[in-house]
Design a protein around this motif. Structure first.
Motif, PDB file in Angstrom:
ATOM      1  N   LEU A  21      -2.789  -7.772  -2.966  1.00  0.00           N
ATOM      2  CA  LEU A  21      -2.070  -7.457  -1.725  1.00  0.00           C
ATOM      3  C   LEU A  21      -1.156  -6.258  -1.919  1.00  0.00           C
ATOM      4  N   LEU A  29      -3.260  -3.014  -2.282  1.00  0.00           N
ATOM      5  CA  LEU A  29      -3.835  -2.652  -0.988  1.00  0.00           C
ATOM      6  C   LEU A  29      -2.772  -2.036  -0.088  1.00  0.00           C
ATOM      7  N   CYS A  30      -1.605  -2.678  -0.082  1.00  0.00           N
ATOM      8  CA  CYS A  30      -0.530  -2.172   0.774  1.00  0.00           C
ATOM      9  C   CYS A  30      -0.054  -0.808   0.278  1.00  0.00           C
ATOM     10  N   ILE A  54       4.864  -3.093  -4.783  1.00  0.00           N
ATOM     11  CA  ILE A  54       4.425  -2.142  -3.759  1.00  0.00           C
ATOM     12  C   ILE A  54       5.214  -0.846  -3.885  1.00  0.00           C
ATOM     13  N   ARG A  55       6.523  -0.987  -4.048  1.00  0.00           N
ATOM     14  CA  ARG A  55       7.359   0.209  -4.057  1.00  0.00           C
ATOM     15  C   ARG A  55       7.019   1.115  -5.233  1.00  0.00           C
ATOM     16  N   LEU A  99       6.479  -8.935  -4.923  1.00  0.00           N
ATOM     17  CA  LEU A  99       5.589  -8.145  -4.062  1.00  0.00           C
ATOM     18  C   LEU A  99       6.223  -6.818  -3.637  1.00  0.00           C
ATOM     19  N   PRO A 100       7.456  -6.825  -3.095  1.00  0.00           N
ATOM     20  CA  PRO A 100       8.040  -5.526  -2.729  1.00  0.00           C
ATOM     21  C   PRO A 100       8.262  -4.617  -3.931  1.00  0.00           C
TER      22      PRO A 100
END
Lengths: 426, 337
Positions: free
Chosen positions: A186, A189-190, A254-255, A250-251
């Motif tokens: 996830l 992908l993000c 992603i970051r 998760l953040p």
């Protein structure tokens, strides 16, 4: 020089000053025969005065402090002694440097001393923290059973030769595996979405993700506790803990992955587009491979953060002393949680076990970190030795394939027409 | 992506050419997948935020403005507020930052400017590793070592600097040799030092990375003009790395505010505003949540959510401030390859 410029040149020089003709000849400067190459001077070497200054200032500082402590003032204690000696040392050092240097030089020397000592203090303190933990956990970790058993039999009154931390290792690994199984696909992908499809929507997503990196870890735990456990009525379990870790990392993933993806040089992608590759092929074959190392680092640092965090697990996992391989039911424990709960017990063996669990945790983080340094740490396009050899071999293969191709004479379509054999070759 | 260009006829060459992008179904699928990934993350994160805001604001509505001024925490009698825990959180974070920033700045400067090349790689690895050490380890060190070790220092400070209000320790008489020293343990100072040790390597690692990027030409220019090493650092490295310095401080501050276990282990929780940082007893929002989450009354959980929401908003504001500041500085500038 062409004919016309030669002419104008001559005309110009004749019209203006009667200068000597300079065109067509270059005069080399005459070399001085006596100039011999000088040996390179070392500018980084340590002078004798530098060492004497430091030693002298240190001796004077310690001596003055000792005199103060024993003869004059009512000071006592080791730490005040060290602090006061250091202050005197700096003062004496400044005076000594001032004898044969300008004020600018004194400032430079003082800055050097200051930075050296700050770095030493911080590193010593940090190493002290790790060594302290290892020493306190040493009675527990020397026993082999600590690494191979669970804690069912290891109560507060049992000796350290009984019981171990393997159940917590198992719990930690299960939780982090579930969390990563959700967060890696996830998150990547993000991150690809953020990097490849810029627009108002992705700007909103990026802002929200950036905001969520600020979410305190305990609030992640509180969220899962309030929804999954209280609202939906599920019991505390490894799954709930994994969910709270997912929300936390998760953040973060992603970051950092977004930053890494945006650092991929644009001309690599443009080259791929220019060769006619579609967008998704560009992403899969150019974007992701060229940022593989950075993405790996992003994931592993997120993992290290997720493994070490206690507070979300405290709220969601429950606590056990036995193996639980099923994350869907029953409480599960993790290494930081076991550490936290064990050291709060009023029993020396349990405290030693808690420190032991912290050591196991540090070993786990260290292994992760080492793998991150080995796998990652290189920018896009910077290859290791073996990677470079592989890339060369691929390149040679390609070039051999191209040269094996039958040379097709241009057909009637003009000089730039596509050779007819092209489609058949691919 | 296949780009088909409609060739312009000679007469209308001034018009910009129209490009039509023809995408295959794979690209459409890829776009949809990526977009759905982004949407899913947005939904997930938005859900967490919204849930926090809705549940938290319901508790804040009950308490009203007194939520910010009440020191006690008793949600069942609707008498609760974050005055004590918020002040404790901020005091601990400020102590941590005051200690950590000079440490981080000094260490990162040393590593990037002074350390011998052979030592540098090792130090970079050490500091980065320290930044990844779990916070519970720092908590252990604080609870079992620092809490006792700090007593004589705290005693000395309060004896000699007790006239400064924050260093005063009410109830401690320096002239009484039998006075109990437990009044100095579990204080905000201990928690602050523990958090500073946790935060310093994180900040140092951010700062070091930026310092290492300071342009070599400007460094050599400064040195060639006769600057000393310190002069070069002051005029080239620090101005260039200002964004990184502020970013590192802000990152550390965010971690310091949200830290739970390291603080929870060492402090003894009190629900009054305690500005005497050497005196035993303080509190923080995350420790409050860790202490009280178990009382599974829905309203109490909402009240804790409200406290968490306040913490979240503060940390978020700091993060955004940091990203704006570092976005404006030169440090973030990267070249397109």
């Amino acid at each position: 020089m062409s004919e016309t410029t030669m002419t104008t040149d001559r005309e110009f020089s004749e019209a203006a000053v009667p200068a000597p003709r300079t065109s067509g000849r270059t005069f080399l400067p005459i070399r001085q025969p006596e100039a011999t190459p000088q040996p390179a001077r070392s500018i980084g070497h340590l002078r004798r005065e530098d060492i004497f200054r430091v030693l002298g200032a240190a001796a004077a500082g310690i001596a003055l402090t000792a005199w103060l402590f024993t003869q004059v003032a009512p000071f006592s204690g080791v730490l005040p002694f060290i602090v006061l000696s250091y202050i005197f040392f700096v003062a004496f050092y400044a005076i000594l440097v001032r004898f044969d240097d300008t004020l600018v030089g004194v400032k430079d020397k003082l800055a050097t001393v200051l930075f050296n000592s700050i770095a030493v203090v911080l590193l010593v303190a940090l190493v002290d923290i790790v060594v302290f933990t290892v020493i306190k956990g040493f009675p527990a970790i020397v026993h082999l059973n600590f690494w191979t058993q669970d804690l069912t039999k290891g109560g507060p009154l049992d000796p350290l030769t009984v019981g171990g931390m393997l159940h917590a290792v198992v719990g930690t690994l299960i939780m982090i595996s579930i969390a990563l199984a959700i967060a890696i696909p996830l998150g990547l992908l993000c991150a690809v979405f953020l990097a490849e499809f810029p627009g108002p929507f992705s700007r909103v997503v990026r802002t929200v993700v950036e905001a969520m990196t600020a979410l305190p870890s305990i609030v992640c735990g509180l969220f899962i506790f309030a929804t999954w456990i209280l609202l939906l009525g599920n019991p505390t379990s490894g799954l709930a803990a994994a969910f709270s870790i997912t929300i936390m990392i998760l953040p973060i993933i992603i970051r950092s992955a977004d930053v890494v993806l945006r650092l991929v040089p644009g001309n690599l992608k443009e080259a791929s587009f220019g060769l006619g590759a579609s967008h998704w092929r560009t992403v899969v074959h150019v974007l992701l491979p060229s940022s593989r190392a950075g993405l790996m680092t992003a994931i592993i640092l997120g993992t290290a953060r997720g493994i070490g965090e206690t507070s979300p697990i405290l709220l969601t996992a429950g606590y056990t002393t036995f193996y639980n391989f099923n994350p869907f039911s029953g409480p599960m424990t993790s290494l930081p949680l076991a550490t936290f709960l064990l050291v709060k017990q009023p029993s020396d063996t349990q405290i030693a076990r808690g420190f032991g669990a912290a050591v196991v945790l540090m070993v786990l983080v260290f292994v992760l970190f080492l793998s991150a340094r080995i796998l990652g740490g290189k920018g896009a396009g910077q290859l290791s030795g073996s990677g470079l050899r592989r890339a060369r071999a691929t390149s040679m293969r390609m070039s051999a394939r191209v040269s094996r191709r039958p040379v097709v004479a241009p057909s009637d379509g003009g000089p730039y027409a596509v050779p007819q054999a092209e489609s058949g070759q691919r | 992506m296949t780009t088909t260009t409609i060739a312009p006829s000679v007469g209308e060459a001034t018009e910009p050419r129209k490009t039509i992008i023809v995408r295959g179904w794979q690209d459409h699928l890829f776009r949809a997948l990526a977009r759905s990934g982004g949407t899913l993350v947005l939904t997930l994160m938005g859900l967490v935020g919204l849930f926090l805001i809705i549940r938290g604001s319901s508790a804040i509505n009950v308490a009203g403005w007194s939520f910010l001024t009440t020191q006690a925490w008793d949600p069942n009698s609707h008498h609760f507020g974050i005055a004590a825990v918020l002040s404790g959180t901020i005091i601990i974070a400020v102590i941590a930052i005051v200690i950590a920033v000079p440490m981080a700045l000094g260490t990162s400067t040393y590593i990037s400017e002074y350390a011998p090349l052979a030592l540098r790689r090792f130090l970079i690895g050490t500091v980065d590793l320290m930044a990844a050490i779990p916070s519970v380890v720092y908590g252990l060190w604080g609870f079992f070592f620092l809490d006792e070790a700090i007593v004589p220092i705290a005693q000395w400070i309060s004896t000699n600097f007790g006239w400064i209000p924050i260093f005063a320790v009410p109830g401690f008489d320096p002239n009484d040799p039998l006075a109990s020293t437990t009044i100095f343990t579990s204080s905000a100072l201990v928690a602050g030092v523990v958090v500073s040790m946790m935060v310093a390597p994180i900040s140092a690692s951010v700062m070091r990375e930026v310092f290492a990027q300071a342009p070599i030409g400007e460094r050599e220019g400064a040195l060639a003009l006769g600057s000393t090493r310190w002069g070069m650092i002051r005029t080239v490295v620090y101005p260039y790395g200002l964004g990184g310095i502020i970013g590192g401080i802000m990152l550390g501050l965010g971690r310091a505010l949200g830290e739970t276990i390291g603080v929870y282990l060492v402090i003894s929780q009190v629900f009054t505003i305690n500005i005497h940082i050497l005196h035993s007893g303080t509190n923080s929002i995350s420790s409050l949540i860790a202490l009280r989450y178990g009382e599974a009354n829905p309203f109490e959980t909402s009240a804790l959510m409200a406290a968490g929401l306040v913490l979240f908003i503060i940390t978020m504001a700091i993060n955004f401030g940091a990203s704006i500041i570092s976005g404006r500085s030169r440090s973030g500038a990267t070249a397109e390859g």
